[in-house]
Write a protein that holds these residues in place. Structure first.
Motif: not given
Ligand code: AMP
Length: 487
Positions: A250-256
């Protein structure tokens, strides 16, 4: 039956819910889904209630095209839930669009996550004579909740009764005609937060949606917790003991980047990834260039730490989606070329540090390096703001089979050669965790380490471990330092 090993019906999705005093819950949810579009572009849906009926609307496509003013007007009431869906190949069928509403129309349910094992759930539903042929994991969850509601349980108690059947990951919302419920699996792998809005509350996969609608962040739904939001306010039920394992991806790519997760700004964490990357891999070069958009904060971090100028030398066409899940390598490669264009003047004869957040199959980097060489870049140094992705995700993010993950079959040096780069550096596992400021034990790091906190059932048979055991932090770090290619 759609959910079994080898099937790629995994979903990376967004959920949103609203409970208020006005008749505008669906409109609020609509704005929330706009802010969460990055988590799912396949289809979108909203269910609402005015205390009399449950109304719903869903369709394939982006939020912008799914809803018209007349659709929103029909979604009456002060309670609503919404869902954006993103499925992989084979999952494009209307019956999988969410929120789920069973025939009795007593409640609606929307799910972000994935149940890697549905054995218990299937067995239960078959015993209760519930037809499961057309149901995926989320549909089966709704069917189990529905069964318990028909037995006379309230919505929250029906969900609690169903918890032991849900083997996997869920950050979910549900509603009946009087209340909104939000709940998370014991590991809290996918994010889910609560905010105050006017006289009521909203819940959202990501906090960026709160800013969009002007809601005030209250807290995250805790792992293993179920919250009920109704006219009496919020009531919390700790259904199972929580053991926080947020997916670090989530921190690497997924979340805004404008979201906060576990109290940390995603943007700041990504900038830290870049700073640490610059410390781990100092390279002599002229400019730092991000692959837009997801790697911009990391590239800024690399630039700030190294003192090298940041240059937006690749332009992204914002109207191209879904390149990642196209069925063939040729189509994916062509899509990357359509999606990204070089600014030739900024790149010619330059030594470039090219930053991306991750390498999965290697498609993007292969194309981008070729593109840069084609416009006369003198050196290309690839810096990746996460460790090598060696294991598939089974918890709701869309990744290919392990054999298609380039880092599961090639060493870093082999990847460098394949990508035709002058050097290649992946952020170390330790560096990635340090950048978050959160202890490693609070994360699911399965795509990097092969350590899956929640059972993955039969899917574990499809996983190949490097050196015959979970490639774990130490071995992946060793592999990196052994293969570090620097100038
Ligand atoms: P690949 O081109 O297969 O190596 O994938 C890496 C690229 O896809 C990077 O530019 C990432 O920003 C992006 N990416 C990583 N994970 C995902 C995902 N689950 N869905 C869509 N894009 C992704």
């Amino acid at each position: 039956m759609l959910v079994n090993p080898g099937d790629e019906l995994q979903e990376k999705c967004a959920v949103f819910g609203a409970f208020g005093s006005s008749n505008e819950a669906a409109r609020l949810t609509y704005y929330g889904l706009w802010a969460l579009q990055h988590r799912g572009q396949e289809s979108s849906g909203i269910a609402s209630s005015d205390g009399q009926e449950i109304y719903d609307h869903n369709d394939f496509g982006l939020v912008a095209t799914v809803y018209h003013e007349e659709d929103i007007k029909k979604l009456k009431g002060n309670i609503a839930i919404g869902h954006n869906r993103y499925s992989t190949s084979g999952g494009r069928d209307e019956c999988y669009n969410q929120p789920y509403i069973r025939k009795s129309r007593l409640f609606a349910f929307a799910h972000n996550g994935n149940l890697p094992s549905t054995e218990k759930l299937e067995k239960f539903l078959i015993e209760k004579n519930v037809a499961i042929e057309d149901l995926n994991d989320s549909g089966m969850m709704a069917a189990a909740i529905s069964h318990h509601i028909k037995q006379g349980y309230t919505l929250e108690n029906a969900i609690k009764k169903s918890y032991p059947l849900f083997e996997g990951i869920f950050s979910a919302v549900a509603m009946d005609k009087n209340k909104l419920v939000a709940f998370r699996d014991e590991f809290g792998v996918r994010p889910l937060s609560i905010a105050k809005f006017d006289k009521g509350y909203v819940v959202s996969s990501e906090t960026c949606a709160f800013e969009t609608i002007g809601a005030e962040f209250v807290r995250e739904v805790n792992p293993g917790e179920l919250v009920v939001i109704d006219k009496n306010g919020i009531t919390s039920h700790q259904v199972v003991k929580g053991n926080q394992k947020l997916d670090i991806f989530e921190f690497v790519y997924f979340a805004r980047p404008d979201s906060k997760i576990m109290g940390r700004s995603v943007n700041k964490v990504r900038e830290n990834f870049g700073k640490i990357l610059a410390m781990e891999y100092p390279v002599h070069a002229d400019i730092v260039v991000p692959v837009p958009d997801s790697s911009v904060p990391a590239a800024l971090g690399y630039s700030r730490q190294s003192g090298l100028p940041f240059e937006m030398a690749l332009v992204k066409n914002r109207y191209i989606n879904r390149t990642f899940i196209r069925p063939t390598a040729e189509l994916r490669a062509r899509d990357v070329a359509l999606k990204l264009n070089p600014i030739i003047q900024a790149l010619q004869n330059k030594r470039v540090i090219l930053i991306d957040d991750s390498i999965v199959r290697g498609t993007t980097m292969k194309q981008v390096v070729k593109m840069l060489r084609g416009v006369g870049v003198s050196e290309v140094h690839l810096m990746i703001s996460s460790p090598p992705v060696m294991f598939p995700d089974f918890y709701g993010i869309n990744t290919p089979n392990q054999k298609d993950l380039i880092a599961s079959r090639m060493s870093v040096e082999e990847i460098r050669k394949y990508l035709d780069a002058d050097s290649l550096g992946f952020l170390s596992f330790e560096g990635m965790v340090k950048a978050t400021g959160i202890d490693a034990d609070n994360f699911c790091t399965s795509c990097f380490t092969g350590e899956y906190p929640a059972p993955i059932g039969k899917r574990s048979k499809t996983i190949r471990y490097i050196n015959g055991r979970p490639s774990a932090r130490k071995s992946s770090a060793k592999k990196l330092s052994e293969n570090k290619v620097l100038v």
